[in-house]
Motif scaffolding. Structure first.
Motif, mmCIF file in Angstrom:
data_model
loop_
_atom_site.group_PDB
_atom_site.id
_atom_site.type_symbol
_atom_site.label_atom_id
_atom_site.label_comp_id
_atom_site.label_asym_id
_atom_site.label_seq_id
_atom_site.Cartn_x
_atom_site.Cartn_y
_atom_site.Cartn_z
ATOM 1 N N VAL A 72 0.846 -1.197 0.000
ATOM 2 C CA VAL A 72 0.000 0.000 0.000
ATOM 3 C C VAL A 72 0.881 1.247 0.000
ATOM 4 C CG1 VAL A 72 -1.718 1.299 1.312
ATOM 5 C CG2 VAL A 72 -1.905 -1.193 1.150
ATOM 6 N N ALA A 73 1.994 1.200 0.718
ATOM 7 C CA ALA A 73 2.916 2.343 0.732
ATOM 8 C C ALA A 73 3.446 2.647 -0.664
ATOM 9 C CB ALA A 73 4.073 2.070 1.697
ATOM 10 N N ASP A 74 3.755 1.609 -1.451
ATOM 11 C CA ASP A 74 4.199 1.812 -2.833
ATOM 12 C C ASP A 74 3.116 2.516 -3.644
ATOM 13 O OD1 ASP A 74 6.808 0.478 -2.889
ATOM 14 O OD2 ASP A 74 5.694 -1.368 -2.562
ATOM 15 N N ARG A 75 1.884 2.041 -3.499
ATOM 16 C CA ARG A 75 0.769 2.636 -4.253
ATOM 17 C C ARG A 75 0.560 4.097 -3.853
ATOM 18 N NH1 ARG A 75 -3.504 -0.986 -5.723
ATOM 19 N NH2 ARG A 75 -2.572 -2.868 -6.639
ATOM 20 N N PHE A 76 0.682 4.364 -2.566
ATOM 21 C CA PHE A 76 0.491 5.726 -2.060
ATOM 22 C C PHE A 76 1.523 6.672 -2.677
ATOM 23 C CE2 PHE A 76 1.475 9.000 1.139
ATOM 24 C CZ PHE A 76 0.230 9.560 1.325
ATOM 25 N N VAL A 77 2.778 6.263 -2.662
ATOM 26 C CA VAL A 77 3.845 7.104 -3.211
ATOM 27 C C VAL A 77 3.647 7.314 -4.712
ATOM 28 C CG1 VAL A 77 6.320 7.154 -3.733
ATOM 29 C CG2 VAL A 77 5.537 6.553 -1.436
#
Length: 282
Positions: A72-77
């Motif tokens: 999810v952190a990858d998608r957020f960035v």
């Protein structure tokens, strides 16, 4: 734009980014993946535990692998194009948290110096929830916590999720819990390069002793022989004459026709069930 990268400013910014990341990860976009994980926050009695729920969500945001392999952190960035390079560096560094049981070595105005009982490394840990969040923590006490690096500040860490605090008097229980974790989740131990070296050294020594005792690093035994032989081996390694049982096979292997044993120099000690009945241990 957030261009000031001093520790105080980074702590403030980390709180803002974490709030945005939580809102993003708990939105309808991910509810199909997150909802099945939330029952883990309920105990045996089915009572909802808020602290456990927060830690489940924290793991989901930072470590859970989505179908495409990203977090999810990858998608957020990827979606927040207005983030600065420092913002991106900070969030992406959160994907590799340190989980552990920590002894509180010292307290400072805005941080704690912690010794991780699993990897034997020290961590300077800050909180973005304000200094009052650390007020109840006592020097000499213990914490169960998750830490993420406070990039780009060197050797600075940030509490992530909910931490649990224990008094100094809980040392025996904490030591037992640390031993259980170190045994069941060895990846938590091997964050320390010295522990990795010690682990490889110990395995090489044990493999050599195994081959000397059995005459080979490969065996085929009946289940009964396997338990008798390995108990004899472990008593030999511990220089014990006691006739206590140290080793038992899993139920699946105990029902096998025979048990193949390979002590590989890389993969370590492995057991394989076969249908044939034979034995070679004397």
């Amino acid at each position: 734009m957030h261009t000031d990268t001093g520790p105080a400013q980074l702590l403030h910014r980390s709180a803002e980014l974490k709030e945005e990341l939580v809102a993003f990860g708990t939105s309808r976009l991910f509810e199909r993946l997150l909802d099945p994980l939330l029952p883990e926050a309920s105990g045996p009695s089915g009572v909802w535990d808020e602290a456990s729920a927060i830690n489940v969500i924290d793991h989901f945001l930072l470590q859970y692998r989505l179908p495409d392999g990203n977090t999810v952190a990858d998608r957020f960035v990827a979606r927040r194009t207005a983030l600065t390079d420092t913002d991106r560096q900070m969030i992406l560094a959160w994907r590799d948290p340190v989980e552990g049981l920590f002894e509180v070595r010292s307290k400072h105005d805005d941080s704690l110096l912690l010794l991780n009982l699993l990897d034997d490394l020290e961590y300077r840990a800050y909180t973005n929830a304000g200094r009052t969040a650390l007020r109840a923590v006592k020097k000499g006490g213990f914490l169960s916590a998750r830490l993420v690096t406070l990039a780009p500040v060197p050797d600075a860490w940030l509490f992530s999720g909910v931490m649990s605090s224990y008094p100094r008097t809980a040392a025996p229980e904490i030591a037992a819990a640390a031993l259980d974790l170190a045994t069941s989740r060895q990846n938590l131990v091997f964050r320390n390069p010295e522990k990795v070296k010690q682990g490889w050294h110990s395995m090489r020594e044990d493999r050599a002793a195994f081959a000397e005792f059995f005459g080979s690093d490969e065996l085929i035994l009946t289940p009964e022989e396997a338990e008798d032989c390995f108990n004899a081996y472990y008593r030999h390694r511990q220089h014990s004459t006691a006739n206590s049982s140290l080793f038992t096979l899993s139920p699946e292997l105990a029902q096998a026709g025979s048990v193949g044993v390979i002590y590989d120099q890389v993969d370590g000690l492995n057991f394989y069930g076969t249908t044939d009945r034979c034995g070679t241990c004397s």
